[in-house]
Design a protein around this motif. Structure first.
Motif, PDB file in Angstrom:
ATOM      1  N   LYS A  41       0.830  -1.210   0.000  1.00 44.90           N
ATOM      2  CA  LYS A  41       0.000   0.000   0.000  1.00 44.90           C
ATOM      3  C   LYS A  41       0.860   1.254   0.000  1.00 44.90           C
ATOM      4  CE  LYS A  41      -1.944  -1.086   3.966  1.00 44.90           C
ATOM      5  NZ  LYS A  41      -1.343  -2.353   4.366  1.00 44.90           N
ATOM      6  N   THR A  42       1.814   1.293   0.938  1.00 48.78           N
ATOM      7  CA  THR A  42       2.676   2.476   1.036  1.00 48.78           C
ATOM      8  C   THR A  42       3.482   2.647  -0.245  1.00 48.78           C
ATOM      9  OG1 THR A  42       2.807   2.251   3.425  1.00 48.78           O
ATOM     10  CG2 THR A  42       4.542   3.520   2.373  1.00 48.78           C
ATOM     11  N   THR A  43       3.982   1.545  -0.772  1.00 48.84           N
ATOM     12  CA  THR A  43       4.757   1.602  -2.010  1.00 48.84           C
ATOM     13  C   THR A  43       3.925   2.207  -3.133  1.00 48.84           C
ATOM     14  OG1 THR A  43       5.945  -0.373  -1.312  1.00 48.84           O
ATOM     15  CG2 THR A  43       6.107   0.220  -3.626  1.00 48.84           C
ATOM     16  N   ILE A  82       1.751  11.703   6.159  1.00 45.05           N
ATOM     17  CA  ILE A  82       2.645  10.564   6.283  1.00 45.05           C
ATOM     18  C   ILE A  82       2.230   9.666   7.453  1.00 45.05           C
ATOM     19  CG2 ILE A  82       4.240  11.714   7.844  1.00 45.05           C
ATOM     20  CD1 ILE A  82       6.522  10.583   6.199  1.00 45.05           C
ATOM     21  N   GLN A  83       2.561   8.377   7.319  1.00 43.45           N
ATOM     22  CA  GLN A  83       2.391   7.417   8.412  1.00 43.45           C
ATOM     23  C   GLN A  83       3.139   7.965   9.635  1.00 43.45           C
ATOM     24  OE1 GLN A  83       3.560   3.705   6.734  1.00 43.45           O
ATOM     25  NE2 GLN A  83       2.491   2.441   8.200  1.00 43.45           N
ATOM     26  N   GLN A  84       2.592   7.852  10.840  1.00 42.55           N
ATOM     27  CA  GLN A  84       3.219   8.376  12.070  1.00 42.55           C
ATOM     28  C   GLN A  84       3.380   9.901  12.033  1.00 42.55           C
ATOM     29  OE1 GLN A  84       3.405   6.060  14.208  1.00 42.55           O
ATOM     30  NE2 GLN A  84       3.507   4.273  12.912  1.00 42.55           N
ATOM     31  N   MET A 160      -2.835   9.961   1.798  1.00 37.97           N
ATOM     32  CA  MET A 160      -2.854   9.803   3.257  1.00 37.97           C
ATOM     33  C   MET A 160      -2.480   8.373   3.602  1.00 37.97           C
ATOM     34  SD  MET A 160      -6.386  11.888   3.973  1.00 37.97           S
ATOM     35  CE  MET A 160      -6.057  12.413   5.637  1.00 37.97           C
ATOM     36  N   ASP A 161      -1.351   8.208   4.300  1.00 41.12           N
ATOM     37  CA  ASP A 161      -0.856   6.879   4.615  1.00 41.12           C
ATOM     38  C   ASP A 161      -1.149   6.530   6.077  1.00 41.12           C
ATOM     39  OD1 ASP A 161       0.383   4.478   4.669  1.00 41.12           O
ATOM     40  OD2 ASP A 161       2.340   5.185   4.028  1.00 41.12           O
ATOM     41  N   GLU A 162      -2.127   5.696   6.307  1.00 38.96           N
ATOM     42  CA  GLU A 162      -2.551   5.313   7.652  1.00 38.96           C
ATOM     43  C   GLU A 162      -2.561   6.525   8.588  1.00 38.96           C
ATOM     44  OE1 GLU A 162      -1.415   1.643   9.173  1.00 38.96           O
ATOM     45  OE2 GLU A 162      -0.953   0.760   7.224  1.00 38.96           O
ATOM     46  N   PRO A 163      -3.276   7.587   8.208  1.00 39.06           N
ATOM     47  CA  PRO A 163      -3.166   8.813   8.999  1.00 39.06           C
ATOM     48  C   PRO A 163      -3.744   8.659  10.396  1.00 39.06           C
ATOM     49  CG  PRO A 163      -4.920   9.024   7.389  1.00 39.06           C
ATOM     50  CD  PRO A 163      -4.219   7.749   7.089  1.00 39.06           C
TER      51      PRO A 163
HETATM   52 MG   LIG Z   1       2.579   1.057   5.053  1.00 33.44          MG
END
Ligand SMILES: [Mg+2]
Ligand SMILES: Nc1ncnc2c1ncn2[C@@H]1O[C@H](COP(=O)(O)OP(=O)(O)O)[C@@H](O)[C@H]1O
Lengths: 367, 315
Positions: A41-43, A82-84, A160-163
């Motif tokens: 997913k992130t990729t 971004i994630q985190q 939005m990555d796992e926001p």
């Molecule tokens: Mg990820």
């Protein structure tokens, strides 16, 4: 608006993270990428703003192949949460939100005004928060700042990555509700990554389910995904309780409602009894002159009794069903504004659900 | 705590302060030793206090102290600049660049500073003249059958590489190697997510380093840099080996040997370095406080606790 065309990514170590992925996202649509951890997913998301270069395939944004655009300029036009969170801890909230405007060379006054506007938009009082540092905020507040920062230069596309992955469930619920409110206002083209199917169902206009190795299993609106999973993997991923999840995305249809006899509030016991006899029913709905449900009556008393709180017709079946489970009567009234439309019973809920499943099952495939 | 025995209520506790007999013995021993030391300082004629105070503020000494201070500052500035460059090179994905940085660090950390300074003091032997022009100019022109050196201009190496410049160069290059390691540790202490976030927002590599990574790395870089500065101030005494003559230690020693009063001048040197490093330690304390901004309360306390004692050299 955004189109991934047979995109693959193989890392230097041989890991295939994304495999021949084709996906399109319409303008103003929320596309949710969902799947277990490590499914690419992130990729996928990072290939859109070229933090990662695809091995093969094309990514077209607004008619332009992103590989022909300067990556730095490209990224300034794509919001990325971004994630985190990834706020800069050594800068104030104001400076964090103003990152992209500063890079774009906006003058100070304009950037400041924009920061205030955005903080208000995400529900943070600029007077209180603009001058604080990120560590002086709660996790949920930091997340809002992350969203404000991504929106700063008003980019048409938002990644939005796992926001909402790092906040507690209550804050997450609130952030999701706010995201929907915000999205209704700003209408961005959003690619949203999560591993939580509930979140995907709640937020997505369309959901792409990915499997390990970056295979796209199904790309469909939530109702279809839950009603007619295309593969065993999707069925398993959405869970055995997908019927329940489906309630959340199925609207109430007036045609499905039951229509017990209706008695005006001014009617006498005799008139009410006659109405029951005429319809062959055990009970009748009592409505006032304006058409609002005020109660119900049954034999032998034929006196109006208070009815459970009605459900607005705009609610999902899930809300209606939950209200139904709390009611002693075994039914709830459905209203449009204040006026009475009909009642919802367990049987009608079931029927509505089954029918919408059938409607979305492509011919020839089993639900 | 003891369990109440039987049905009787436990008696009220009679609190007696814990005695520390060892502590008292220690205090007495230290007091006696201190008294003996002070007695020696005041009564031993070899100290020649009056002579020392008369000479430690003489004009050449003050000039020497000034040289020491500015050499420290300039060598540290150059050292930090070189250090940042070396650190960024070390972290480069290009293996040639990172190996070059590694070789630099290896060389300048492996050779003692005294040896390095003497070596630089004698570089004039290697190059009689320092010139600016084409690299390998003479050989290239030879290839085309031309005569000449390809040199645009040149100067006598001994003029540029005066003792002071050689010394400064030696100290800066050596400091660059140590600072490179410190800066690298600082950069690596920052969550890679920070650089990623910066890049995702449209910052280039240089800007990311300059605005996001280095400012945060400062918190890790500043305390050891303070120590390096203090060490540098002390190491300027090594300039006497280059030799550099208008430097503090050289001047104090010179007075000592001229007047045959070596010891008082060595004590004077101690006092000079003590007072100058103390000023630096105070500065270091405030700098560290400033760079702890944006750190959570507890982390900040921990940081100050961890760095102040070592930084200030107490204990
Ligand atoms: Mg990820
Ligand atoms: N830089 C990298 N080099 C090698 N493999 C990677 C790299 N980044 C991610 N991967 C691998 O690619 C796969 C997909 O990763 P990712 O896109 O981060 O998944 P997700 O976001 O869905 O959890 C995983 O197997 C992961 O280990």
């Amino acid at each position: 608006m955004l189109r991934l065309d047979a995109v693959s990514k193989r890392y230097a170590d041989g890991t295939v993270a994304v495999h021949d992925l084709t996906l399109d996202v319409a303008r103003g649509e929320v596309c949710v990428l969902v799947g277990p951890s490590g499914c690419g997913k992130t990729t996928t998301m990072r290939m859109v703003n070229r933090l990662i270069e695809p091995t093969s395939g094309r990514i077209v944004l607004d008619g332009r192949d992103v590989t022909h655009v300067d990556p730095v300029a490209l990224r300034r036009g794509i919001g990325y949460v971004i994630q985190q969170v990834g706020l800069f801890p050594h800068q104030t909230i104001e400076a964090n939100v103003a990152t992209v405007p500063a890079l774009l060379g906006w003058d100070r006054a304009r950037a400041r005004a924009r920061v205030r506007e955005l903080l208000e938009l995400v529900g943070l009082d600029p007077e209180v928060y603009a001058r604080r540092y990120p560590h002086e905020l709660s996790g949920g507040q930091r997340q809002r700042v992350g969203v404000a920062r991504a929106l700063a230069a008003d980019p048409p596309v938002l990644l939005m990555d796992e926001p909402f992955g790092a906040v507690d469930p209550i804050a997450r619920d609130r952030l999701q509700a706010e995201f929907l409110r915000l999205q209704a206002a700003v209408r961005k083209t959003v690619v949203f990554v999560t591993h939580d199917i509930e979140e995907a169902v709640r937020l997505g206009d369309r959901i792409a389910v990915l499997r390990q190795g970056g295979y796209l299993e199904q790309y469909a609106p939530p109702r279809v995904l839950l009603g007619a999973p295309a593969t065993a993997f999707v069925a398993d991923f959405v869970g055995s309780d997908r019927g329940l999840k489906r309630l959340a995305v199925t609207p109430i249809r007036v045609a499905d409602l039951e229509q017990p006899p209706v008695v005006p509030a001014s009617a006498t016991a005799g008139e009410a009894g006659a109405a029951l006899d005429a319809a062959g029913a055990d009970w009748a709905m009592v409505v006032d002159a304006a058409g609002a449900p005020v109660g119900w009556l049954t034999r032998p008393g034929l006196v109006p009794q208070p009815a459970p709180d009605p459900v607005p017709v705009t609610a999902s079946l899930k809300t209606a069903f939950s209200r139904l489970l709390q009611a002693d009567t075994g039914w709830v009234a459905v209203v449009d504004g204040a006026s009475y439309l009909g009642v919802l019973t367990p049987a009608t809920v079931h029927e509505a659900l089954r029918r919408s499943v059938a409607a979305e099952t492509p011919p020839g495939s089993a639900p | 705590m003891t369990e109440p025995t039987g049905q009787a209520r436990p008696e009220p506790i009679k609190a007696v302060p814990v005695r520390h007999p060892g502590r008292w013995v220690g205090i007495v021993v230290v007091a006696i030793l201190t008294a003996m030391f002070l007695h020696m300082l005041l009564t031993n004629d070899a100290f020649q206090w009056q002579f020392m105070f008369d000479n430690m503020f003489s004009e050449p000494v003050l000039k020497g102290a000034w040289t020491t201070l500015w050499v420290t500052v300039v060598a540290m500035i150059l050292g930090v600049v070189i250090g940042v460059i070396i650190a960024v090179m070390r972290l480069s994905p290009n293996p040639v660049i990172s190996s070059a940085a590694f070789a630099y660090t290896w060389f300048f950390r492996a050779v003692p500073r005294v040896v390095l300074l003497v070596l630089f003091g004698n570089l004039g032997i290697l190059y009689a003249e320092v010139g600016f022009g084409l690299p390998f100019g003479e050989q290239l022109l030879g290839l085309f059958g031309l005569e000449g050196s390809g040199q645009i201009f040149g100067v006598d190496a001994n003029k540029i590489l005066s003792g002071l410049v050689a010394g400064l160069l030696g100290l800066s290059l050596s400091e660059g190697a140590y600072m490179g390691e410190i800066v690298r540790a600082g950069i690596q202490s920052i969550d890679p997510g920070q650089a990623e976030a910066a890049q995702a927002l449209g910052m280039g590599r240089g800007l990311t380093m300059q605005r996001i990574v280095l400012p945060q790395a400062m918190r890790v870089i500043v305390p050891p840099t303070g120590n390096e500065t203090i060490a540098m101030l002390k190491d300027t005494a090594l300039l006497a080996f280059v030799p550099v003559t208008n430097e503090l230690f050289f001047q104090l020693q010179a007075i000592g040997s001229r007047t045959f009063q070596v010891f008082p001048m060595l004590v004077a040197a101690c006092l000079w370095y003590l007072s100058m490093t103390s000023v630096l330690m105070v500065g270091q304390y405030f700098l560290e406080k400033r760079f702890a901004r944006g750190v959570q309360g507890r982390a900040k306390e921990k940081l100050l606790k961890a760095t102040v004692p070592t930084g200030a050299g107490i204990e």
